[in-house]
Scaffold this motif. Sequence first.
Motif, PDB file in Angstrom:
ATOM      1  N   GLY A 385       0.734  -1.384   0.050  1.00  0.00           N
ATOM      2  CA  GLY A 385       0.248   0.041  -0.015  1.00  0.00           C
ATOM      3  C   GLY A 385       0.874   1.298   0.041  1.00  0.00           C
ATOM      4  N   GLY A 386       2.024   1.062   0.139  1.00  0.00           N
ATOM      5  CA  GLY A 386       2.969   2.371   0.132  1.00  0.00           C
ATOM      6  C   GLY A 386       2.472   3.547   1.237  1.00  0.00           C
ATOM      7  N   LYS A 387       2.441   4.774   0.868  1.00  0.00           N
ATOM      8  CA  LYS A 387       2.494   5.739   1.594  1.00  0.00           C
ATOM      9  C   LYS A 387       0.932   5.915   2.124  1.00  0.00           C
ATOM     10  CE  LYS A 387       3.873  10.596   1.718  1.00  0.00           C
ATOM     11  NZ  LYS A 387       4.702  11.698   1.070  1.00  0.00           N
ATOM     12  N   LYS A 388       0.077   5.063   1.437  1.00  0.00           N
ATOM     13  CA  LYS A 388      -1.286   4.950   2.054  1.00  0.00           C
ATOM     14  C   LYS A 388      -1.488   4.645   3.465  1.00  0.00           C
ATOM     15  CE  LYS A 388      -5.891   3.305   0.673  1.00  0.00           C
ATOM     16  NZ  LYS A 388      -6.533   2.464  -0.267  1.00  0.00           N
ATOM     17  N   TYR A 389      -0.648   3.641   3.660  1.00  0.00           N
ATOM     18  CA  TYR A 389      -0.516   3.035   5.057  1.00  0.00           C
ATOM     19  C   TYR A 389       0.455   3.453   5.908  1.00  0.00           C
ATOM     20  CZ  TYR A 389      -4.614   0.321   3.418  1.00  0.00           C
ATOM     21  OH  TYR A 389      -5.839   0.027   2.874  1.00  0.00           O
ATOM     22  N   ILE A 390       1.313   4.266   5.590  1.00  0.00           N
ATOM     23  CA  ILE A 390       2.548   4.456   6.196  1.00  0.00           C
ATOM     24  C   ILE A 390       2.221   4.994   7.781  1.00  0.00           C
ATOM     25  CG2 ILE A 390       2.740   7.262   5.564  1.00  0.00           C
ATOM     26  CD1 ILE A 390       5.991   4.624   5.505  1.00  0.00           C
ATOM     27  N   PHE A 396       7.171  -2.149   7.580  1.00  0.00           N
ATOM     28  CA  PHE A 396       6.490  -2.841   6.494  1.00  0.00           C
ATOM     29  C   PHE A 396       7.174  -3.750   5.590  1.00  0.00           C
ATOM     30  CE2 PHE A 396       4.723   1.506   7.573  1.00  0.00           C
ATOM     31  CZ  PHE A 396       3.203   1.190   7.515  1.00  0.00           C
ATOM     32  N   GLU A 397       6.738  -4.969   5.530  1.00  0.00           N
ATOM     33  CA  GLU A 397       7.063  -5.820   4.566  1.00  0.00           C
ATOM     34  C   GLU A 397       6.126  -5.623   3.316  1.00  0.00           C
ATOM     35  OE1 GLU A 397       9.884  -7.313   4.878  1.00  0.00           O
ATOM     36  OE2 GLU A 397      10.396  -7.804   7.051  1.00  0.00           O
ATOM     37  N   LYS A 436      10.331   4.867  10.362  1.00  0.00           N
ATOM     38  CA  LYS A 436       9.822   3.704   9.568  1.00  0.00           C
ATOM     39  C   LYS A 436      10.907   2.547   8.799  1.00  0.00           C
ATOM     40  CE  LYS A 436       5.912   5.551  10.105  1.00  0.00           C
ATOM     41  NZ  LYS A 436       4.791   5.034  11.154  1.00  0.00           N
ATOM     42  N   CYS A 437      10.445   1.509   9.237  1.00  0.00           N
ATOM     43  CA  CYS A 437      11.487   0.283   8.658  1.00  0.00           C
ATOM     44  C   CYS A 437      10.646  -0.360   7.420  1.00  0.00           C
ATOM     45  CB  CYS A 437      11.881  -0.602   9.661  1.00  0.00           C
ATOM     46  SG  CYS A 437      12.709  -2.086   9.057  1.00  0.00           S
ATOM     47  N   ILE A 438      11.488  -0.443   6.162  1.00  0.00           N
ATOM     48  CA  ILE A 438      10.773  -0.816   5.015  1.00  0.00           C
ATOM     49  C   ILE A 438      11.594  -2.199   4.556  1.00  0.00           C
ATOM     50  CG2 ILE A 438      10.124  -0.509   2.559  1.00  0.00           C
ATOM     51  CD1 ILE A 438       8.933   1.380   4.915  1.00  0.00           C
ATOM     52  N   GLY A 439      11.019  -3.190   4.475  1.00  0.00           N
ATOM     53  CA  GLY A 439      11.563  -4.524   4.215  1.00  0.00           C
ATOM     54  C   GLY A 439      10.998  -5.250   2.962  1.00  0.00           C
ATOM     55  N   MET A 470      16.172  -5.211  -2.443  1.00  0.00           N
ATOM     56  CA  MET A 470      16.754  -4.689  -1.175  1.00  0.00           C
ATOM     57  C   MET A 470      17.720  -3.611  -1.661  1.00  0.00           C
ATOM     58  SD  MET A 470      15.700  -6.483   1.447  1.00  0.00           S
ATOM     59  CE  MET A 470      17.053  -6.272   2.528  1.00  0.00           C
ATOM     60  N   VAL A 471      18.089  -3.401  -2.762  1.00  0.00           N
ATOM     61  CA  VAL A 471      18.964  -2.303  -3.221  1.00  0.00           C
ATOM     62  C   VAL A 471      18.250  -1.043  -3.257  1.00  0.00           C
ATOM     63  CG1 VAL A 471      20.774  -3.685  -4.576  1.00  0.00           C
ATOM     64  CG2 VAL A 471      18.899  -2.713  -5.837  1.00  0.00           C
ATOM     65  N   HIS A 472      16.813  -1.263  -3.050  1.00  0.00           N
ATOM     66  CA  HIS A 472      16.146   0.206  -2.753  1.00  0.00           C
ATOM     67  C   HIS A 472      16.239   0.576  -1.242  1.00  0.00           C
ATOM     68  CE1 HIS A 472      14.434   0.935  -7.033  1.00  0.00           C
ATOM     69  NE2 HIS A 472      15.075  -0.358  -7.188  1.00  0.00           N
ATOM     70  N   GLY A 473      16.937  -0.153  -0.554  1.00  0.00           N
ATOM     71  CA  GLY A 473      16.948   0.674   0.706  1.00  0.00           C
ATOM     72  C   GLY A 473      16.207  -0.653   1.759  1.00  0.00           C
ATOM     73  N   GLY A 474      15.998  -1.743   1.292  1.00  0.00           N
ATOM     74  CA  GLY A 474      15.561  -2.708   2.052  1.00  0.00           C
ATOM     75  C   GLY A 474      16.214  -3.079   3.622  1.00  0.00           C
ATOM     76  N   LYS A 475      15.674  -3.204   4.721  1.00  0.00           N
ATOM     77  CA  LYS A 475      16.428  -3.630   5.692  1.00  0.00           C
ATOM     78  C   LYS A 475      15.790  -4.745   6.530  1.00  0.00           C
ATOM     79  CE  LYS A 475      18.368   0.877   6.439  1.00  0.00           C
ATOM     80  NZ  LYS A 475      18.299   1.443   5.126  1.00  0.00           N
TER      81      LYS A 475
END
Length: 748
Positions: A385-390, A396-397, A436-439, A470-475
Motif C-alpha cells: 500500500g505504500g504511503k497510503k498506510y505509512i 512494512f514488508e 519507519k523500517c521498510i523490508g 533490497m537495493v532500494h533501501g530494504g532492511k
Amino acid sequence: FSALYMTRNENWDTTWLFNVCRTRLTGNRREYTTWSPVQMAYCEPNNFRVLPGFPVRRAEDDVALLDAVAAIERKRPDGEMAGTVEVTAKVLAGGDYELVSPNLESATVKLVPGDNRIRTACLFDGNGRHDVRLELVRKATGEKYSRQYPVIVDFEDIRVKLTSPEYRDNFYPGQDSSVVKGRFSVAAEGAVKLTLEGSGIPKTEKTLDGSGAFEFRTPDFAVGDAFLTVESAGAKKTVKIRKLAPTGHRMAWISKGRLVVDGKPVLRRGIYARGYHGGEAFRERFDNDKRLYLTPEVSSGGTLEPNRVIKGLEAKEARKDVVPCAEYFARIDEMIERNRDRDFAYYYISDEPECRGVSPVYLKHIYEHVKEKDPYHVILSASRGGKKYIECADWFETHPYLCPYDDGNGNRRYGIAPNQMGAYLDAFDAWDRPDKCIGFLPTLFAYRFQSILNDYPTLREYVCHVWAAMVHGGKSLWPYAYHDLGDRPALYVGTKYVFESFEALQDFFLFGKRTTTDRTPARDLVVYDLSDGDQMLLALNYARKELKVRIPANCGVVREFRGTRTFKGGDEVVLRPDETLIATAKPHDAGLRPLAAVAAQVAAEEEARIHRDNQLVGRDLDIDAKSNFARHHLTYKLIDGMYDQLATMSSGKTNDYWELTFKNGFRPTFDRAVVHGWGNFAAAEVSVRENGVWTKLSVRSRELTDKYRLVLTFDKPVAAEAVRFDFPGKKGARNEIELYELELPGVK
C-alpha cells in the motif's frame, strides 16, 4: 468486462480462459454449478472454456490513473480544505492532456510515455475519504479516460514532527536524550509560540515566525514525560515526549530506518507463517537445519488483525473510516496485559490491507492506541500500500510477488518483474522517515493451484529478485511462505543462501551509505560505503540476456562475494541473464560456500526430484484427482517429487481417501505404491478401477521404512484407469493424517 481493461496492454491477450460460477439453495440443498466443466473446484483454469475476441485497445488508449494523494495546506473561512493533489498517470502515447475533476483545478499537462506525476490545486469540504472522479482528456482528439479514486484528506492547523526523539516521540533506554528537536508547520501566518516542560526539564519558551525547525537543549531530561506545546493564531497542539525506563524484557524500536532489538540494529530474517501447514516431517527438517540464519529474537507478541481478534469485524467496520468498537480495544488491552512479562519484538496489525479494502483511518486508530499502551514493541504490516498506510504501522514488508508463469506460447513471464520490485519499496516514500523500517517479502511459492502454467522461481530468479528489491533501501527479509518453502530445492537452498549472505553483509544495509550509480530497466549498479572504508558493489542484470556493464568509477578493488573474480572501477564485466554480482573490498564470505557450489547443489537436487522412480511426477495434466481431504486442491504437491513438504491433511473423517483418474493416454503399470506422510497413514489400502469397477489390491507386504514412508507391495503388477488410496482410521477416533507424496514406481 470494462474492468478487465485496467490490465495494461503489455499484459493483455485477446483470448481468455473463462468460467461462470453459481451457488444457490434448493430447499435445504446447496447447488453448485459452473459453465466450464471443472472437476473439483471453481478455479481450475486448465478446464475453463476459451473465449476469443477480447479486443486489444489502441496503443494510445493505454492510459492508467493509478494514484491520487492530497496535501492540504489550509482551511478556508468557509470551512473548505485547500491544497494540492498529486495524481500518478501512466500513458503509452505522450502528448498534451487536461486533468479534470470536481475537486481539482483543471490542469493542462504534457505527458511522456511511462510514469507521470501531475500536481494541481484541490478543494474538499472536510477531512476523511472522498471518492474523487478523475478524468484525463487528450487535447488533440478530445478522448476521455476516467476513474473513481478514494482520496484521504487529513488536515490539522498545526503539525509537529519530532526528529529527536526520532521514533514515536519516545527516548528509549541507551538513547541520547539531551536534545529535543523537530519540525512544525502551521496553517496561519504570524508568530508561533513553542513551550517545553516536563521531567527534569524547566519550562522553556521560544517564539518563531511561521513554519520551520526547532530545537531545545534537555541535558537533564529524566525518566518520565515532557510536553511540547505549539500555539498559533488561537490554535494549540500538545505533544507528549517520553523518556522510557528499561522493562527487564525485550524492547524493540525503529532508528534510522532500522529495526532495533534490545539496543542492537538487526536485519530481520524470518519465514512468513513459520510452522503453518508445513507438516511434521518438514518441521523436523527445518528445526534441525542450523544454517538458515534466522533472527529468532525478532518474535511476535500476537496479531492485532481485526478479523482475528473478533471474527467478522473486517466486513462489519474495518473497511470504514471509523474508530474501532469498544470490544475490539478491550480485547487488545487484554493482549497487551498478557504480554507484560514476555520477550517479543512486534505486533502484527494487518495482512495486505490494500487488497482487502481495510481503511487506513481505522488502522491508524489501532496503531495510535497500541503505541500509547505499549511503547516498547513495534507494529508490523505486510503491505503493497505504500504511503497510503505509512502512518498505520512502524515496519512494512512489501510483497510484489514474482510469480513466474508460461504465457501459453512458451515465453516466461512474471507477475511482477525483478526490475519492478524496488518501486514497491520506494512507494512508501520513507527516505525522510527514520521512524519507519521498510523490508521485502520474497516470493517462495507458485500459483499452481490456479494454473499449471504458473511456476516456481529458479535459483537465479529468486536471488535476483531479492537483491533487486533490497537495493532500494530494504532492511528486512520475510519470504512467503513456510508452507511452500520445501516445494523446490531452489527455494529451500536459495533461502539459506540469501539469509546467510545477508547476515554476512548486513552492516552494509544497516549502516552503509547507498549510492545508485546506474539504474535502467535492464540493470542496477549500486555501491554501499561503510565509514571504515569497506565497500560493496551490487550489479544486477534484468535484461533476460547477457549484458555488459562497466564497474562504477567510484569503486576501488573489490572481490566477488562467494566467488573468485576481482574487479575495480572502470572494468567491464558480462552478466548472465538474472545474474546478481556482489563484490566487497574486505572479505565477508569466510565459511560460506561459493554461489557456484550452491547452484550445483540445487541442480543435483532438482535432477533427483524430476527423475524419481515415480510414474506420477510431472503428469499434472494427465491426472484428475478427487478427495475428501481438507486441502484437496493441492494434488500437484502430492506428485511433485518432494518427500517432506505437506501437500494435504485429512479433514478428520473416519474414511479419508485420494482418488487419481488417468487420462490423455497415460496408464501406469505398477506393482508397488509408496505413501509419504505422517499420522494414521500406515493403514492405507489401495484399489484400482477398470471399466468402472473398483477392486482392492491384495498387499503382499506392508513396510513402514521410517515414520514418514510406507511401502505397499502387491501380489502382481496392475494397470488401471484409476487408483484410489483409502485411509480407514479407527472407528470413533479422529483420523489425523498428513500426506506429502504419492508414488507409483515402475515395475521391478
